[in-house]
Design a protein around this motif. Structure first.
Motif, short mmCIF file in Angstrom:
data_model
loop_
_atom_site.label_atom_id
_atom_site.label_comp_id
_atom_site.label_asym_id
_atom_site.label_seq_id
_atom_site.Cartn_x
_atom_site.Cartn_y
_atom_site.Cartn_z
N MET A 1 -0.37 -8.18 -37.66
CA MET A 1 0.35 -8.10 -36.40
C MET A 1 0.79 -6.66 -36.17
N LYS A 2 0.62 -6.22 -34.94
CA LYS A 2 0.98 -4.85 -34.55
C LYS A 2 2.12 -4.91 -33.54
N GLN A 3 3.12 -4.08 -33.74
CA GLN A 3 4.20 -3.94 -32.78
C GLN A 3 3.81 -2.81 -31.84
N VAL A 4 3.67 -3.13 -30.56
CA VAL A 4 3.09 -2.21 -29.58
C VAL A 4 4.08 -1.94 -28.46
N VAL A 5 4.17 -0.67 -28.08
CA VAL A 5 5.01 -0.25 -26.96
C VAL A 5 4.09 0.08 -25.79
N ASN A 6 4.31 -0.60 -24.67
CA ASN A 6 3.57 -0.34 -23.43
C ASN A 6 4.50 0.37 -22.46
N VAL A 7 4.12 1.57 -22.03
CA VAL A 7 4.89 2.29 -21.02
C VAL A 7 4.09 2.17 -19.72
N PRO A 8 4.68 1.54 -18.69
CA PRO A 8 3.93 1.31 -17.45
C PRO A 8 3.58 2.60 -16.72
N GLY A 9 2.63 2.47 -15.81
CA GLY A 9 2.15 3.63 -15.06
C GLY A 9 3.21 4.26 -14.19
N GLN A 10 3.23 5.58 -14.20
CA GLN A 10 4.11 6.37 -13.34
C GLN A 10 3.42 7.70 -13.09
N LYS A 11 3.85 8.41 -12.07
CA LYS A 11 3.24 9.70 -11.75
C LYS A 11 3.29 10.61 -12.98
N TRP A 12 2.13 11.19 -13.31
CA TRP A 12 2.03 12.04 -14.49
C TRP A 12 2.64 13.40 -14.21
N ASN A 13 3.48 13.87 -15.11
CA ASN A 13 4.13 15.16 -14.94
C ASN A 13 3.37 16.31 -15.60
N GLY A 14 2.19 16.03 -16.14
CA GLY A 14 1.37 17.07 -16.77
C GLY A 14 1.68 17.30 -18.23
N ILE A 71 -1.78 9.08 -12.38
CA ILE A 71 -0.80 8.16 -12.92
C ILE A 71 -1.03 8.07 -14.42
N ALA A 72 0.06 7.98 -15.18
CA ALA A 72 -0.04 7.91 -16.64
C ALA A 72 0.60 6.61 -17.13
N SER A 73 -0.10 5.94 -18.03
CA SER A 73 0.49 4.82 -18.76
C SER A 73 0.17 5.08 -20.23
N ALA A 74 0.98 4.55 -21.10
CA ALA A 74 0.80 4.83 -22.53
C ALA A 74 0.96 3.56 -23.33
N ILE A 75 0.28 3.54 -24.44
CA ILE A 75 0.42 2.45 -25.40
C ILE A 75 0.48 3.09 -26.78
N SER A 76 1.40 2.64 -27.60
CA SER A 76 1.51 3.17 -28.95
C SER A 76 1.99 2.09 -29.90
N GLU A 77 1.62 2.25 -31.13
CA GLU A 77 2.06 1.32 -32.17
C GLU A 77 3.26 1.93 -32.86
N TYR A 95 1.23 -8.08 -31.18
CA TYR A 95 -0.12 -8.60 -31.00
C TYR A 95 -0.86 -8.67 -32.33
N ASP A 96 -1.82 -9.57 -32.41
CA ASP A 96 -2.86 -9.47 -33.41
C ASP A 96 -3.81 -8.41 -32.89
N ALA A 97 -4.61 -7.82 -33.75
CA ALA A 97 -5.53 -6.77 -33.30
C ALA A 97 -6.89 -6.91 -33.98
N ILE A 98 -7.90 -6.56 -33.24
CA ILE A 98 -9.28 -6.53 -33.74
C ILE A 98 -9.85 -5.16 -33.40
N ASP A 99 -10.42 -4.49 -34.38
CA ASP A 99 -11.09 -3.22 -34.13
C ASP A 99 -12.59 -3.46 -34.04
#
Length: 143
Positions: A1-14, A71-77, A95-99
């Protein structure tokens, strides 16, 4: 099981967090598609960029066009010790994860010599009936 952070899309600041661990970028441009080491990102013409995925073992920054804006969105474990660093607008999921491993098209191998495969992680969730579904995917690494 992976603990995942989803940051929703927002205007990218560069800004690209140098501590995020991104190692590569898959860039879709008007004229081409390229796969490159992250240190070459500074050479990308942002005005020509339609979509990009900056990625590494810890996460992915997904950039995409909406009209004239990126627009930028991010996902990280994250581990339990990192939960307090999670942005207020982020969602934490488990989540469970499959590579899965796929061949990189020959035209994209030039700037990542010695690498011919990409690892794609599928995050697996379950519906009300217990049926598995892919909730999210991201690029992880090259081999």
């Amino acid at each position: 099981m992976k603990q995942v952070v989803n940051v929703p899309g927002q205007k990218w600041n560069g800004f690209i967090d140098p501590d995020a661990g991104y190692e590569y970028a898959l860039v879709y441009m008007y004229s081409e598609m390229c796969l490159l080491p992250i240190y070459k990102w500074k050479n990308v013409d942002i005005e020509e960029c339609l979509e990009a995925r900056l990625f590494g073992p810890q996460g992915e920054l997904h950039l995409f066009r909406q009209g004239d804006e990126l627009i930028a969105s991010a996902i990280s474990e994250v581990g339990k010790e990192d939960i307090e660093k999670v942005p207020a607008n982020a969602e934490i999921c488990v989540y469970d994860a499959i590579d899965r491993i796929y061949l990189i098209r020959k035209s994209c191998r030039a700037q990542v010599s010695g690498r011919s495969k990409v690892i794609v992680r599928e995050y697996i969730s379950y519906d009300g009936d217990g049926q598995a579904l892919t909730a999210r995917t991201r690029l992880v690494d090259l081999r």
